[in-house]
Design an enzyme around this catalytic site. Structure first.
Site, PDB file in Angstrom:
ATOM      1  N   HIS A  82      -2.048  15.900  -3.765  1.00 54.08           N
ATOM      2  CA  HIS A  82      -1.278  14.784  -3.215  1.00 54.08           C
ATOM      3  C   HIS A  82       0.155  15.223  -2.991  1.00 54.08           C
ATOM      4  O   HIS A  82       0.771  15.829  -3.855  1.00 54.08           O
ATOM      5  CB  HIS A  82      -1.294  13.599  -4.193  1.00 54.08           C
ATOM      6  CG  HIS A  82      -0.464  12.453  -3.720  1.00 54.08           C
ATOM      7  ND1 HIS A  82      -0.925  11.525  -2.818  1.00 54.08           N
ATOM      8  CD2 HIS A  82       0.815  12.112  -3.988  1.00 54.08           C
ATOM      9  CE1 HIS A  82       0.027  10.644  -2.572  1.00 54.08           C
ATOM     10  NE2 HIS A  82       1.094  10.982  -3.266  1.00 54.08           N
ATOM     11  N   ASP A 161      -1.663  -2.052  -6.495  1.00 49.56           N
ATOM     12  CA  ASP A 161      -0.618  -1.168  -5.964  1.00 49.56           C
ATOM     13  C   ASP A 161      -0.135  -1.657  -4.606  1.00 49.56           C
ATOM     14  O   ASP A 161       1.062  -1.601  -4.307  1.00 49.56           O
ATOM     15  CB  ASP A 161      -1.132   0.273  -5.851  1.00 49.56           C
ATOM     16  CG  ASP A 161      -0.050   1.189  -5.288  1.00 49.56           C
ATOM     17  OD1 ASP A 161       1.001   1.321  -5.948  1.00 49.56           O
ATOM     18  OD2 ASP A 161      -0.233   1.741  -4.194  1.00 49.56           O
ATOM     19  N   ARG A 168       7.998  -4.178  -4.021  1.00 52.52           N
ATOM     20  CA  ARG A 168       9.064  -3.201  -4.304  1.00 52.52           C
ATOM     21  C   ARG A 168       9.861  -2.898  -3.042  1.00 52.52           C
ATOM     22  O   ARG A 168      11.083  -2.751  -3.084  1.00 52.52           O
ATOM     23  CB  ARG A 168       8.449  -1.902  -4.848  1.00 52.52           C
ATOM     24  CG  ARG A 168       7.983  -2.018  -6.282  1.00 52.52           C
ATOM     25  CD  ARG A 168       7.082  -0.864  -6.654  1.00 52.52           C
ATOM     26  NE  ARG A 168       7.741   0.421  -6.498  1.00 52.52           N
ATOM     27  CZ  ARG A 168       7.097   1.584  -6.307  1.00 52.52           C
ATOM     28  NH1 ARG A 168       5.787   1.620  -6.260  1.00 52.52           N
ATOM     29  NH2 ARG A 168       7.765   2.695  -6.179  1.00 52.52           N
ATOM     30  N   SER A 183       2.251   4.336  -9.327  1.00 56.98           N
ATOM     31  CA  SER A 183       1.668   4.017  -8.021  1.00 56.98           C
ATOM     32  C   SER A 183       0.832   5.196  -7.515  1.00 56.98           C
ATOM     33  O   SER A 183      -0.329   5.041  -7.118  1.00 56.98           O
ATOM     34  CB  SER A 183       2.810   3.690  -7.037  1.00 56.98           C
ATOM     35  OG  SER A 183       2.367   3.707  -5.726  1.00 56.98           O
ATOM     36  N   LYS A 187      -3.710   5.716  -7.698  1.00 59.97           N
ATOM     37  CA  LYS A 187      -4.547   5.998  -6.522  1.00 59.97           C
ATOM     38  C   LYS A 187      -5.306   7.316  -6.692  1.00 59.97           C
ATOM     39  O   LYS A 187      -6.472   7.439  -6.314  1.00 59.97           O
ATOM     40  CB  LYS A 187      -3.679   6.035  -5.262  1.00 59.97           C
ATOM     41  CG  LYS A 187      -3.279   4.621  -4.825  1.00 59.97           C
ATOM     42  CD  LYS A 187      -2.339   4.623  -3.654  1.00 59.97           C
ATOM     43  CE  LYS A 187      -0.974   5.065  -4.056  1.00 59.97           C
ATOM     44  NZ  LYS A 187       0.136   4.604  -3.260  1.00 59.97           N
TER      45      LYS A 187
HETATM   46  N1  URA Z   1       4.051   7.064  -2.746  1.00 59.36           N
HETATM   47  C1  URA Z   1       3.276   6.133  -3.362  1.00 59.36           C
HETATM   48  O1  URA Z   1       2.066   6.145  -3.203  1.00 59.36           O
HETATM   49  N2  URA Z   1       3.868   5.215  -4.134  1.00 59.36           N
HETATM   50  C2  URA Z   1       5.201   5.156  -4.345  1.00 59.36           C
HETATM   51  O2  URA Z   1       5.665   4.309  -5.071  1.00 59.36           O
HETATM   52  C3  URA Z   1       5.998   6.127  -3.693  1.00 59.36           C
HETATM   53  C4  URA Z   1       5.389   7.068  -2.912  1.00 59.36           C
END
Ligand code: URA
Length: 430
Positions: A82, A161, A168, A183, A187
């Protein structure tokens, strides 16, 4: 339990318990806790931070708000990667096929681009016919058959999320490091892989602007991953200038193909070899990291990594008849230097915004994308440049882009002093 008491507790700097965090996330998703209270808590977290235990509990609560993909029917160790997002970041398009050609299993769920950063899904979808909307069963079958599949995240994964990120975004709480960590990790954990490699970018074009922030984010994410029994490593890498030479969907696909043919830019190639080696080694393919690097280089040189990329494209319905006619634009505009010297800086954020304004990215989620447009850099930091030489090419389909041309021109800082080339990897955190 009352939300107001939990807000007060966090406001005064005390850690929240796992039960309290579960209470918050469950009741927020079920619309029992209103946005105004959640906003207040997010701001308290922004100022007071979270302990490792709180971050893990927050991640787990978000993870449990949706489906967790079970990849156990895929044979072997599943590896995932990621990136925290950047400009010209086509790493997945190269790394995925590269490590899959070495025998690692890549079951990758990717996202779309927003703002100045691009998304893997948009890049893949710029290939005619290619679909990233794959049913989970077909996704798993494809990984079992060819070692790799790349699909879009479904709405069923981490719904908390999605809600929290949207909140946010409008409450100035996106830059909280523990919130970013939970966050991202929720995922990644929901995607079901055993090995997770994180590419944490720093610089103007990235979320993290300093090495200190990148280190903190990396440590939190690595610790969260470990608390879930995963193998996690974070590479802190440069995003002060765009990665490679291209920014824009088809331009980046073409550069990824060239990289797998052994003709890629030095920074992108180096990054993929280093991260790829870790993925291959941790994926149980080789005994040592050194052997993994040897295998990766062999697959790059013998054409098998490129062949795997073509297999991936074909398996997902895509077709590139002729790479030379893959990109079609109304005009290609040259942006030229007015000075002689060395390239001191190429502002990744400005280039990312320039490409987005040309139509390569989205300002809002609903904006359409033009797959053909974008920017090719002709120079990188440390290169020499002569007055009148081309700094960048704008692949354009729009009218009246004078402002964009000026912004791309201004993104290049030129100096008379020799400039050292930047390393692509700063640190590795395990
Ligand atoms: N990428 C994400 O998936 N979440 C965040 O909060 C910031 C970057």
């Amino acid at each position: 339990m009352r939300m107001v008491d939990l807000i007060e507790k966090k406001r005064d700097g005390f850690p929240l318990s796992k039960e309290e965090i579960i209470f918050i996330i469950e009741n927020y998703v079920n619309k029992i806790i209103p946005d105004y209270q959640m906003s207040s808590l997010l701001m308290a977290i922004y100022f007071k931070g979270m302990t490792t235990e709180e971050s893990s509990a927050f991640t787990e609560a978000i993870l449990n708000s949706g489906e967790i993909i079970d990849l156990s029917v895929i044979k072997g160790i599943k590896v995932d990667k990621h990136s925290t997002g950047g400009v010209g970041d086509k790493t997945t398009l190269v790394l995925g096929p590269l490590v899959a050609s070495c025998g690692a299993k890549v079951a990758k769920l990717s996202g779309r681009g927003l703002g100045h950063t691009g998304g893997t899904l948009d890049k893949l979808e710029s290939i005619d016919g290619l679909s990233v909307n794959i049913e989970i069963e077909d996704f798993i079958n494809q990984v079992n058959e060819i070692g790799i599949a790349v699909a879009g995240q479904t709405a069923k994964i981490t719904p908390a999320d999605k809600l929290l990120y949207a909140l946010r975004d409008v409450t100035a709480t996106v830059p909280s490091i523990p919130l970013i960590a939970s966050s991202i990790m929720s995922k990644k954990l929901a995607s079901g892989s055993d090995v997770i490699v994180l590419d944490v970018k720093i610089g103007e074009g990235a979320f993290m602007k300093t090495i200190e922030d990148a280190r903190e984010l990396s440590h939190i994410m690595v610790n969260i991953g470990k608390s879930f029994g995963k193998k996690v490593v974070a590479f802190i890498t440069d995003m002060s200038q765009p990665l490679g030479f291209t920014v824009g969907n088809r331009l980046e696909v073409k550069e990824a193909i060239e990289t797998l043919q052994g003709n890629g830019p030095a920074d992108l190639t180096e990054l993929c070899i280093q991260i790829g080696s870790y993925m291959v080694h941790s994926g149980g393919i080789t005994e040592t990291l050194v052997d993994a690097t040897k295998l990766i280089i062999e697959k790059l040189n013998n054409g098998e990594a490129y062949k795997k990329q073509m297999e991936l494209i074909e398996a997902q319905g895509g077709k590139i008849d002729n790479i030379d006619t893959f990109i079609n634009v109304k005009e290609i505009i040259e942006v030229k230097s007015t000075e002689t010297g060395y390239i001191k800086n190429i502002d990744a954020l400005a280039i990312g915004i320039g490409a987005m304004k040309l139509g390569a990215g989205r300002e809002t989620k609903e904006d359409p994308i033009d797959p053909d447009v974008g920017i090719i850099l002709n120079k990188k930091v440390g290169d020499t440049v002569e007055k009148g030489e081309v700094l960048a090419l704008l692949y354009n389909n729009k009218d009246n882009i004078e402002e964009i041309i000026q912004e791309v021109f201004a993104a290049f800082k030129i100096t008379k002093e020799v400039v050292e080339r930047l390393p692509i990897i700063f640190e590795i955190i395990t």
